[in-house]
Design a protein around this motif. Structure first.
Motif, mmCIF file in Angstrom:
data_model
loop_
_atom_site.group_PDB
_atom_site.id
_atom_site.type_symbol
_atom_site.label_atom_id
_atom_site.label_comp_id
_atom_site.label_asym_id
_atom_site.label_seq_id
_atom_site.Cartn_x
_atom_site.Cartn_y
_atom_site.Cartn_z
ATOM 1 N N ARG A 21 0.832 -1.207 0.000
ATOM 2 C CA ARG A 21 0.000 0.000 0.000
ATOM 3 C C ARG A 21 0.865 1.255 0.000
ATOM 4 O O ARG A 21 0.590 2.227 -0.689
ATOM 5 C CB ARG A 21 -0.922 -0.013 1.229
ATOM 6 N N ARG A 48 -9.342 4.197 -5.839
ATOM 7 C CA ARG A 48 -9.564 3.081 -4.908
ATOM 8 C C ARG A 48 -11.046 2.821 -4.810
ATOM 9 O O ARG A 48 -11.844 3.738 -4.669
ATOM 10 C CB ARG A 48 -9.002 3.406 -3.536
ATOM 11 N N GLU A 50 -13.151 0.137 -2.622
ATOM 12 C CA GLU A 50 -13.172 -0.891 -1.577
ATOM 13 C C GLU A 50 -11.846 -1.638 -1.554
ATOM 14 O O GLU A 50 -10.828 -1.040 -1.273
ATOM 15 C CB GLU A 50 -14.373 -1.817 -1.741
ATOM 16 N N ASP A 51 -11.825 -2.934 -1.884
ATOM 17 C CA ASP A 51 -10.594 -3.729 -1.826
ATOM 18 C C ASP A 51 -9.720 -3.596 -3.066
ATOM 19 O O ASP A 51 -8.597 -4.081 -3.085
ATOM 20 C CB ASP A 51 -10.925 -5.216 -1.644
ATOM 21 N N LEU A 52 -10.235 -2.971 -4.113
ATOM 22 C CA LEU A 52 -9.499 -2.896 -5.371
ATOM 23 C C LEU A 52 -8.856 -1.538 -5.585
ATOM 24 O O LEU A 52 -9.403 -0.510 -5.217
ATOM 25 C CB LEU A 52 -10.428 -3.160 -6.560
ATOM 26 N N ASP A 53 -7.701 -1.574 -6.215
ATOM 27 C CA ASP A 53 -7.068 -0.370 -6.734
ATOM 28 C C ASP A 53 -7.280 -0.418 -8.232
ATOM 29 O O ASP A 53 -6.961 -1.421 -8.886
ATOM 30 C CB ASP A 53 -5.573 -0.366 -6.428
ATOM 31 N N GLU A 76 -7.055 -3.633 -12.715
ATOM 32 C CA GLU A 76 -7.600 -3.801 -11.376
ATOM 33 C C GLU A 76 -6.545 -4.518 -10.554
ATOM 34 O O GLU A 76 -6.057 -5.570 -10.943
ATOM 35 C CB GLU A 76 -8.886 -4.627 -11.402
ATOM 36 N N LYS A 77 -6.180 -3.920 -9.438
ATOM 37 C CA LYS A 77 -5.159 -4.504 -8.577
ATOM 38 C C LYS A 77 -5.718 -4.656 -7.176
ATOM 39 O O LYS A 77 -6.561 -3.885 -6.751
ATOM 40 C CB LYS A 77 -3.931 -3.589 -8.512
ATOM 41 N N ARG A 78 -5.224 -5.638 -6.488
ATOM 42 C CA ARG A 78 -5.534 -5.787 -5.077
ATOM 43 C C ARG A 78 -4.225 -5.921 -4.339
ATOM 44 O O ARG A 78 -3.346 -6.676 -4.758
ATOM 45 C CB ARG A 78 -6.400 -7.020 -4.826
#
Length: 116
Positions: A21, A48, A50-53, A76-78
């Motif tokens: 992060r 951003r 929720e859980d995804l970047d 899409e990244k997590r």
């Protein structure tokens, strides 16, 4: 990791890298990163959800005629924490051989080496 396991030969090794992060926050201050290269300019915009970047990359690439073409990609990244990665590796019957850190390539990255 399931796909990695399925595609590795017995004894096969797979190496992958992850960012954290802090890296994402440094790379996208204010949500935008700009990179101007010899024959290409890239603008990354980061959101951003929720859980995804979510990263939208816009490339301006010089073609053979000397004109720039515009290309777009959406990623899409997590961001996974180390403990999550370890659990996923174990759950998929892979063996974690090592975790290394390198900040000389493209920001701080953690390299994982797993073996089937």
């Amino acid at each position: 990791m399931n796909s990695i396991y399925s595609n590795l030969n017995p004894g096969g090794i797979y190496i992958f890298d992850v960012i954290n992060r802090e890296f994402m926050d440094k790379m996208f201050p204010g949500g935008v990163y700009y990179d101007d290269r010899k024959d290409m300019t890239i603008i990354w915009e980061h959101f951003r959800d929720e859980d995804l970047d979510i990263v939208e990359a816009v490339y301006f690439v010089k073609n053979r005629a000397g004109h720039y073409e515009k290309l777009k990609e959406l990623y899409e990244k997590r961001i996974f924490e180390e403990f999550e990665i370890r659990k996923i590796i174990e759950k998929n019957n892979l063996n974690l051989l090592s975790i290394g850190k390198n900040d000389r390539i493209a920001g701080e990255r953690f390299f994982y080496m797993v073996k089937k």
